[in-house]
Design a protein around this motif. Structure first.
Motif, short mmCIF file in Angstrom:
data_model
loop_
_atom_site.label_atom_id
_atom_site.label_comp_id
_atom_site.label_asym_id
_atom_site.label_seq_id
_atom_site.Cartn_x
_atom_site.Cartn_y
_atom_site.Cartn_z
N GLY A 101 17.53 66.81 68.55
CA GLY A 101 18.44 65.73 68.90
C GLY A 101 19.73 65.85 68.12
O GLY A 101 19.94 66.84 67.42
N PHE A 102 20.59 64.86 68.26
CA PHE A 102 21.86 64.92 67.53
C PHE A 102 22.27 63.53 67.09
O PHE A 102 21.82 62.51 67.61
CB PHE A 102 22.96 65.57 68.37
N LEU A 103 23.12 63.51 66.07
CA LEU A 103 23.64 62.29 65.50
C LEU A 103 25.15 62.39 65.37
O LEU A 103 25.68 63.48 65.14
CB LEU A 103 23.08 62.07 64.09
N LEU A 104 25.81 61.27 65.49
CA LEU A 104 27.24 61.22 65.21
C LEU A 104 27.45 60.92 63.74
O LEU A 104 26.69 60.16 63.13
CB LEU A 104 27.92 60.14 66.06
N LYS A 105 28.48 61.53 63.14
CA LYS A 105 28.75 61.30 61.72
C LYS A 105 29.09 59.84 61.43
O LYS A 105 28.94 59.39 60.29
CB LYS A 105 29.87 62.23 61.24
N GLU A 111 20.57 53.91 61.54
CA GLU A 111 20.40 54.81 62.68
C GLU A 111 20.04 56.22 62.21
O GLU A 111 19.19 56.89 62.82
CB GLU A 111 21.69 54.85 63.51
N ILE A 112 20.66 56.65 61.14
CA ILE A 112 20.37 57.99 60.61
C ILE A 112 18.93 58.05 60.11
O ILE A 112 18.19 58.99 60.40
CB ILE A 112 21.37 58.36 59.50
N ALA A 113 18.52 57.02 59.34
CA ALA A 113 17.15 57.00 58.83
C ALA A 113 16.14 56.95 59.97
O ALA A 113 15.11 57.64 59.94
CB ALA A 113 16.97 55.79 57.91
N HIS A 114 16.43 56.14 60.99
CA HIS A 114 15.54 56.06 62.15
C HIS A 114 15.45 57.41 62.86
O HIS A 114 14.35 57.84 63.27
CB HIS A 114 16.04 55.00 63.13
N ALA A 115 16.57 58.09 62.99
CA ALA A 115 16.59 59.39 63.66
C ALA A 115 15.73 60.41 62.90
O ALA A 115 14.96 61.16 63.51
CB ALA A 115 18.01 59.90 63.79
N VAL A 116 15.87 60.43 61.60
CA VAL A 116 15.08 61.36 60.78
C VAL A 116 13.59 61.09 60.96
O VAL A 116 12.79 62.00 61.17
CB VAL A 116 15.48 61.26 59.30
N ARG A 117 13.22 59.83 60.88
CA ARG A 117 11.79 59.48 61.01
C ARG A 117 11.28 59.78 62.41
O ARG A 117 10.13 60.19 62.60
CB ARG A 117 11.59 58.01 60.65
N GLU A 123 8.83 63.44 67.81
CA GLU A 123 9.52 62.98 69.00
C GLU A 123 10.95 63.52 69.02
O GLU A 123 11.52 63.82 67.98
CB GLU A 123 9.55 61.45 69.03
N SER A 124 11.50 63.64 70.22
CA SER A 124 12.89 64.06 70.35
C SER A 124 13.79 62.83 70.37
O SER A 124 13.40 61.77 70.84
CB SER A 124 13.10 64.87 71.63
N LEU A 125 14.97 63.00 69.83
CA LEU A 125 15.95 61.91 69.82
C LEU A 125 16.81 62.08 71.06
O LEU A 125 17.75 62.88 71.09
CB LEU A 125 16.80 61.98 68.55
N LEU A 126 16.45 61.34 72.10
CA LEU A 126 17.04 61.56 73.41
C LEU A 126 18.04 60.47 73.75
O LEU A 126 17.73 59.29 73.71
CB LEU A 126 15.91 61.57 74.45
#
Length: 219
Positions: A101-105, A111-117, A123-126
């Motif tokens: 998946g990807f994150l915006l800076k 949101e970043i912590a949720h994405a990492v977990r 799971e994929s960050l879709l």
């Protein structure tokens, strides 16, 4: 188990900020890399669960670093690419390379912590809307289109539902089939498309024309 993180970014201030943010959220940072060429060695040394990978780095960029890590290790970490723009061609290539998946800076710390977990849990960050923007204007064809032709009608239907952001459980309810049947279809889809995760499968689906950018999806 709390997932550990490796930071790959050529900007020291960005790494410092991300480290502070993640540790504040209870996520340990086990290592850093200042260039994509350092990532594989750093991963081997620190064994993180997740790599936050800047896609735009001098020398070896995040796309090539993603390929190297996923190709070299039997049990690679999950990779989240980090970018400034959500329509970045680098992100498109990184997802095709196997990033989860990807994150915006500019994302918030929660949101970043949720994405990492999320990706650490397998799971994929879709982000369906963002993926549609990434592939907008690209014409279907090539090896992806040939691979997609091997999908059964039901597998193609499941893939379209994955592209809307539905979980396996949601897909089972929508199609009135068992969760195990959905998991079998998803496994077959990944194998036929050569995809390692849901994000990669969805990008390939758009590239192959199985899903089209005009389709309405939801997160």
């Amino acid at each position: 188990m709390t997932p550990s993180v490796l930071l790959a970014d050529d900007e020291p201030l960005v790494r410092t900020g991300l480290r502070a943010l993640l540790e504040q959220q209870g996520l340990p940072v086990v290592g850093e890399a200042a260039d994509g060429g350092e990532v594989l060695d750093a991963v081997r040394r620190t064994r993180p669960d997740v790599v936050l990978m800047d896609v735009r780095m001098p020398g070896t960029d995040g796309i090539e670093a993603t390929r190297q890590v996923l190709a070299a290790l039997a049990e690679p970490p999950k990779i989240l690419v980090v970018t400034t723009f959500d329509n970045d061609d680098y992100v498109h290539e990184a997802l095709l390379a196997g990033a989860s998946g990807f994150l915006l800076k500019r994302a918030r710390k929660e949101e970043i912590a949720h994405a990492v977990r999320t990706v650490a849990a397998g799971e994929s960050l879709l982000f369906p809307e963002a993926i549609r923007r990434l592939v907008s204007g690209r014409l279907p064809g090539g090896a992806h289109a040939r691979a997609a032709k091997t999908l059964t009608r039901r597998e193609a239907e499941v893939l379209r539902l994955i592209a809307t952001g539905l979980s396996n459980q949601d897909i089972a309810a929508a199609l009135v089939i068992s969760l195990e049947t959905v998991k079998t279809h998803v496994g077959n889809i990944f194998a036929k498309l050569g995809a390692g995760n849901r994000s990669q499968a969805v990008v390939i689906a758009y590239e192959a024309g199985v899903v089209r950018p005009g389709h309405v999806g939801r997160r």
